[in-house]
Design a protein around this motif. Structure first.
Motif, PDB file in Angstrom:
ATOM      1  N   ASP A 175     -11.765   4.085  -1.273  1.00  0.00           N
ATOM      2  CA  ASP A 175     -10.628   3.254  -0.847  1.00  0.00           C
ATOM      3  C   ASP A 175     -11.097   2.077  -0.002  1.00  0.00           C
ATOM      4  O   ASP A 175     -10.685   0.933  -0.208  1.00  0.00           O
ATOM      5  CB  ASP A 175      -9.627   4.090  -0.035  1.00  0.00           C
ATOM      6  CG  ASP A 175      -8.871   5.090  -0.885  1.00  0.00           C
ATOM      7  OD1 ASP A 175      -8.894   4.964  -2.123  1.00  0.00           O
ATOM      8  OD2 ASP A 175      -8.265   6.016  -0.303  1.00  0.00           O
ATOM      9  N   ASP A 182     -12.974   9.961  -1.320  1.00  0.00           N
ATOM     10  CA  ASP A 182     -11.796   9.106  -1.531  1.00  0.00           C
ATOM     11  C   ASP A 182     -11.723   7.998  -0.492  1.00  0.00           C
ATOM     12  O   ASP A 182     -11.397   6.843  -0.818  1.00  0.00           O
ATOM     13  CB  ASP A 182     -10.512   9.939  -1.481  1.00  0.00           C
ATOM     14  CG  ASP A 182     -10.324  10.801  -2.720  1.00  0.00           C
ATOM     15  OD1 ASP A 182     -11.029  10.560  -3.723  1.00  0.00           O
ATOM     16  OD2 ASP A 182      -9.483  11.722  -2.683  1.00  0.00           O
ATOM     17  N   HIS A 220       0.830  -1.202   0.000  1.00  0.00           N
ATOM     18  CA  HIS A 220       0.000   0.000   0.000  1.00  0.00           C
ATOM     19  C   HIS A 220       0.862   1.249   0.000  1.00  0.00           C
ATOM     20  O   HIS A 220       1.769   1.390   0.823  1.00  0.00           O
ATOM     21  CB  HIS A 220      -0.896   0.003   1.249  1.00  0.00           C
ATOM     22  CG  HIS A 220      -1.718   1.237   1.391  1.00  0.00           C
ATOM     23  ND1 HIS A 220      -2.647   1.641   0.450  1.00  0.00           N
ATOM     24  CD2 HIS A 220      -1.750   2.187   2.385  1.00  0.00           C
ATOM     25  CE1 HIS A 220      -3.226   2.766   0.855  1.00  0.00           C
ATOM     26  NE2 HIS A 220      -2.702   3.120   2.017  1.00  0.00           N
TER      27      HIS A 220
END
Length: 282
Positions: free
Chosen positions: A217, A213, A114
């Motif tokens: 995500d 966002d 990530h």
């Protein structure tokens, strides 16, 4: 909760986040295009004003749904709770690689990789500091802005998103208040200007983008882990508004050219008529 139910809940929230992202992207294009193509947009000024207002309301409503706290309502926060309570449904590692060598098999667990967002770096201060020092050592350009990558298990990934969710609590609350007092209900105090909701519970454009966002995500991670399918963030042609405005601009230029040519033709005809009159007198 079984896997199929969790997938359905995550898909519904993902779609709300996806739609909100589309509305927001077009709103941002409107703000940018209104500066570059003001004359062209004024050809249909009512249309653009009404569409922008509708998009703004729809965007707020979708985001408020994502972070709702009403009882028996599915939200991003509830989805995270369901995931924590059912960790057994998720693969702890992204993959397991098996290598054969000298007649033996060696298995390696591959963690999720990530890239940290700027808002996530505060949760991994040691890793960020260590990697930035290495980047600086190798004279990496703009090393302080290079995204830092960390390896995580799924439960660690979920823990990161829980921290992000909590850090957004004030922004979530402001969105909910504005939804309730402005968009969903006719709040008397707001209408009579006895209470300024925008000052008391401000919501900026960056706040909206951050909330969208995060929801994207979060739901994309959960759906990816459960189904093995990576979901899109937005429509591929979401930024095509300028194309139509360029054509409108070209049309206006052509219109000016046509009017100029027509004006010249009229003058030529008038001149020819007058010359004919003079020739007739003689």
């Amino acid at each position: 909760m079984d896997k199929e139910k969790l997938i359905k809940l995550a898909e519904d929230l993902y779609q709300s986040a996806f739609d909100a992202n589309a509305y927001y992207a077009i709103m941002m294009q409107y703000r940018e295009m209104s500066k570059k193509y003001n004359n062209e947009m004024n050809l249909s000024s009512a249309f653009y004003q009404v569409v922008y207002g509708a998009l703004q309301k729809a965007c707020f409503m979708e985001i408020a749904k994502l972070y709702d706290k009403t009882k028996d309502v599915v939200s991003v926060g509830l989805l995270l709770k369901y995931c924590r309570d059912n960790l057994g449904l998720f693969p702890e590692y992204r993959d397991v690689v098996t290598i054969k060598e000298d007649g033996r098999e060696y298995s390696f667990q591959v963690p999720y990789q990530h890239r940290l967002k700027p808002t996530e770096e505060c949760f991994y201060e040691n890793e960020v500091k260590s990697q930035r020092e290495i980047l600086k050592l190798f004279d990496t350009p703009d090393f302080e802005k290079v995204p830092i990558q960390v390896n995580l298990t799924f439960s660690e990934f979920l823990g990161l998103y829980q921290k992000r969710f909590c850090s957004l609590s004030k922004k979530q609350e402001n969105i909910r208040v504005q939804r309730n007092k402005i968009y969903a209900h006719n709040d008397e105090k707001h209408i009579l200007a006895e209470e300024n909701v925008w000052d008391k519970n401000p919501v900026t454009y960056p706040d909206i983008q951050e909330l969208i966002d995060f929801a994207l995500d979060c739901t994309r991670l959960i759906l990816g882990a459960l189904t093995g399918v990576s979901r899109a963030v937005s429509y591929g042609n979401i930024d095509d508004m300028e194309g139509t405005l360029m054509l409108a601009k070209l049309g206006l230029k052509y219109q000016d050219y046509e009017m100029e040519q027509r004006h010249k033709q009229i003058l030529k005809e008038i001149y020819a008529d007058k010359r004919s009159e003079r020739n007739g007198k003689f």
